[in-house]
Design an enzyme around this catalytic site. Structure first.
Site, PDB file in Angstrom:
ATOM      1  CB  THR A   1      -2.145  62.505 -36.215  1.00  0.00           C
ATOM      2  OG1 THR A   1      -2.054  61.090 -36.182  1.00  0.00           O
ATOM      3  CG2 THR A   1      -1.391  63.042 -37.373  1.00  0.00           C
TER       4      THR A   1
ATOM      5  CG  ASN B   1      -0.707  55.018 -34.970  1.00  0.00           C
ATOM      6  OD1 ASN B   1      -1.649  55.637 -35.465  1.00  0.00           O
ATOM      7  ND2 ASN B   1      -0.696  53.705 -34.885  1.00  0.00           N
TER       8      ASN B   1
END
Ligand code: GLY
Length: 573
Positions: free
Chosen positions: A385, A405
């Protein structure tokens, strides 16, 4: 071949530069072939810290053009979508927390949504087995992207035109930029996935190995950015870009439809706000667990005199581990998208509840996650992230965490559109009790439903002192995000560490299940040994988090610190 100039500066005080710039020379364009990584910058006009020097520069460029911190946060995110393709994104989602000059606070939710064709058991095969391969790799792993809608929601608070904010990103994509050693390694690591998961060639594939100094040019992405420049959010969610996304889905058996894209909305929510030792903490509410976990963990230790125990002392670390364990047990049971599931936020932060949760804490002895469980009142995420922190001279502060993700998300690049799609569906609990990407579990609260947003750990956070921004921070790191933010804040507020030490010193992590303490390699050996004697299982691992932090010093200057752990870089003046 053009080689990047990557100079590692430990401290760059740019105030002097500013005063000598009075003659208002035009801002030079970003030089994407020569740039340096700066780990600490001080100034009093504005600062941006992000995962990439060129993105931080893009943010500062718009500040210097008269933009505010929201403008800079938008420009930085757009630039990250180009220069940091592993996590910066158009095909993912994120959260923005802001404290504005006039006292208004923002919590913008642009988390991905489960497509309308999704269903609770879509990743469970006929034998009842959870198919994490499908929730993590390839087309079916993607939720409906939220980033572009989020940027336009944020732009309601910006000063410059969106066109001015997106131009640096377009130029970086069109002209290309030289990649670092780390980016080259990272791109080389996904070549096989790119080959297997993609239906069209893309800019990230390369026959020979990528090397530091190679130039990454992204023409398809530049064209997508130009459509957004011309048509606004419709340039992404409708028309040509939507067609390219849906056709990509159809070629790869994904389920995102035209209607899913058109119907996506970013939501402005009430920030999750609480006090800690006289400071106000402003963070992200559901569907991120970040703000609530931070609240629970800080309150669980607030009554103890942790400062006198000492930084990284076995006593202090044990106390924090046990707070982390209990908060994460609650996460697995109670937390999910509040538009779909009633999360008992007030009960989970009630003073008596917090005190009860710590009643069975025994100094010097490890608790047991089999006995602790959730209170009466953990899904695993990827660590790829990215976070950015921004402040401007008017006192506007913005913290943004955004993600695909996993690294490069689903590793699917939208054919002809040039950006990676997320694999955020894996952040749902795809089957109750089945650990996902990082070993945590979840249940009903975070089950898949069409239109629902998967539970996140992202924790963009602003700490206020006397109502004014004092710390602006956040980090990537999946489930380790809230614990890293927790430790960074305690490092400053309780242990009195410098901003740099608060960011760079070794971190540790406990998430209830698995019942182990994860520590970075440079975590003090003596404390590890003491914890083992208390009954803890210690697992040494790689980096935990990459914190980007801005602190406002007593004289009003900003100190911007980029984490030592990556190519992260601070820029400001
Ligand atoms: N995918 C990381 C998070 O949302 O927490």
């Amino acid at each position: 071949m053009i080689r990047p100039v990557l100079v590692l500066l430990t401290m760059s005080t740019l105030l002097a530069c500013h005063s000598s710039r009075k003659a208002a020379a035009p801002n030079p364009p970003i030089d994407s072939y020569h740039y340096s990584i700066e780990k600490t910058v001080t100034g009093n006009k504005g600062a941006v810290v992000s995962a990439h020097p060129l993105a931080s520069e893009a943010g500062v460029l718009v500040l210097k053009k008269g933009g505010n911190a929201v403008d800079a946060a938008i420009a930085t995110q757009l630039a990250l979508a180009v220069v940091y393709p592993g996590a910066g994104n158009l095909g993912g989602g994120g959260f923005l927390v802001a404290h504005l000059q006039d006292g208004k606070e923002l919590a913008i939710d642009y988390r991905e949504m489960a497509p309308s064709g999704s269903s609770r058991d879509m990743y469970i095969d006929k034998d009842g087995k959870a198919r994490t391969d499908l929730s993590q790799d390839g087309h079916l792993a993607s939720g409906v992207p939220g980033t572009v809608a989020g940027l336009f929601e944020a732009a309601r608070y910006s000063k410059l035109s969106f066109k001015e904010l997106i131009d640096p990103a377009i130029e970086l994509a069109e002209k290309g930029f030289v990649i670092t050693e780390r980016e080259a390694r990272s791109l080389n690591g996904i070549q096989q996935d790119l080959q297997q998961l993609n239906t069209r060639p893309n800019a990230f594939q390369k026959k020979d190995k990528w090397k530091a100094g190679d130039t990454l040019v992204q023409k398809d992405l530049a064209a997508t950015l130009r459509r957004i420049r011309e048509k606004g959010a419709a340039g992404f969610y409708e028309g040509e870009t939507a067609r390219l996304i849906v056709e990509e889905m159809q070629r790869g058996k994904g389920i995102i439809s035209y209607a899913d894209l058109k119907n996506y909305v970013a939501r402005s929510r009430q920030p999750h706000r609480f006090d800690y030792k006289g400071y106000a903490v402003v963070s992200m509410p559901m569907p991120s667990s970040g703000g609530l976990l931070l609240h629970q963990m800080l309150k669980m230790i607030e009554g103890k005199d942790i400062a006198t125990m000492g930084f990284h002392s076995p006593q202090a670390v044990q106390l924090m581990i046990e707070a982390e364990r209990r908060a994460y047990a609650d996460r697995a049971e109670y937390m999910g998208d509040m538009d779909f599931y009633k999360v008992p936020v007030a009960a989970l932060t009630d003073k008596k509840y917090i005190a009860d949760r710590m009643k069975d804490f025994t100094p010097g002895k490890a608790s047991d996650s089999k006995i602790i469980g959730p209170g009466k009142a953990a899904a695993k995420e990827s660590e790829e992230t990215t976070h950015l922190s921004v402040i401007d001279g008017d006192g506007n502060a913005v913290a943004v965490t955004t993600t695909l993700n996993g690294g490069y998300g689903s590793r699917v690049v939208v054919g002809g559109a040039g950006f990676f799609l997320n694999n955020e569906m894996d952040d749902f609990s795809i089957k109750p009790g089945v650990p996902n990407m990082y070993g945590a579990v979840g249940g009903e609260a975070n089950a898949i439903a069409p239109g629902k947003r998967m539970l996140s750990s992202m924790t963009p956070t602003i700490v206020l002192q006397n109502g004014k921004p004092y710390i602006v921070t956040g980090t990537p790191g999946g489930t380790t995000i809230p614990t890293s933010v927790f430790q960074t804040i305690v490092n400053i507020l309780d242990f009195g560490l410098s901003a740099k030490d608060a960011v760079d010193k070794a971190k540790f992590h406990h998430q209830w299940l698995p019942d182990a303490v994860f520590v970075e390699k440079d975590f003090p050996a003596a404390t590890q040994e003491a914890l083992r004697k208390m009954g803890y299982k210690i697992d040494s691992r790689g980096d935990i988090g990459r914190v980007e932090l801005i602190r406002v010093l007593p004289d009003g200057k900003f100190e911007a610190v980029a984490d030592k752990r990556g190519d992260d870089s601070a820029s400001g003046w």
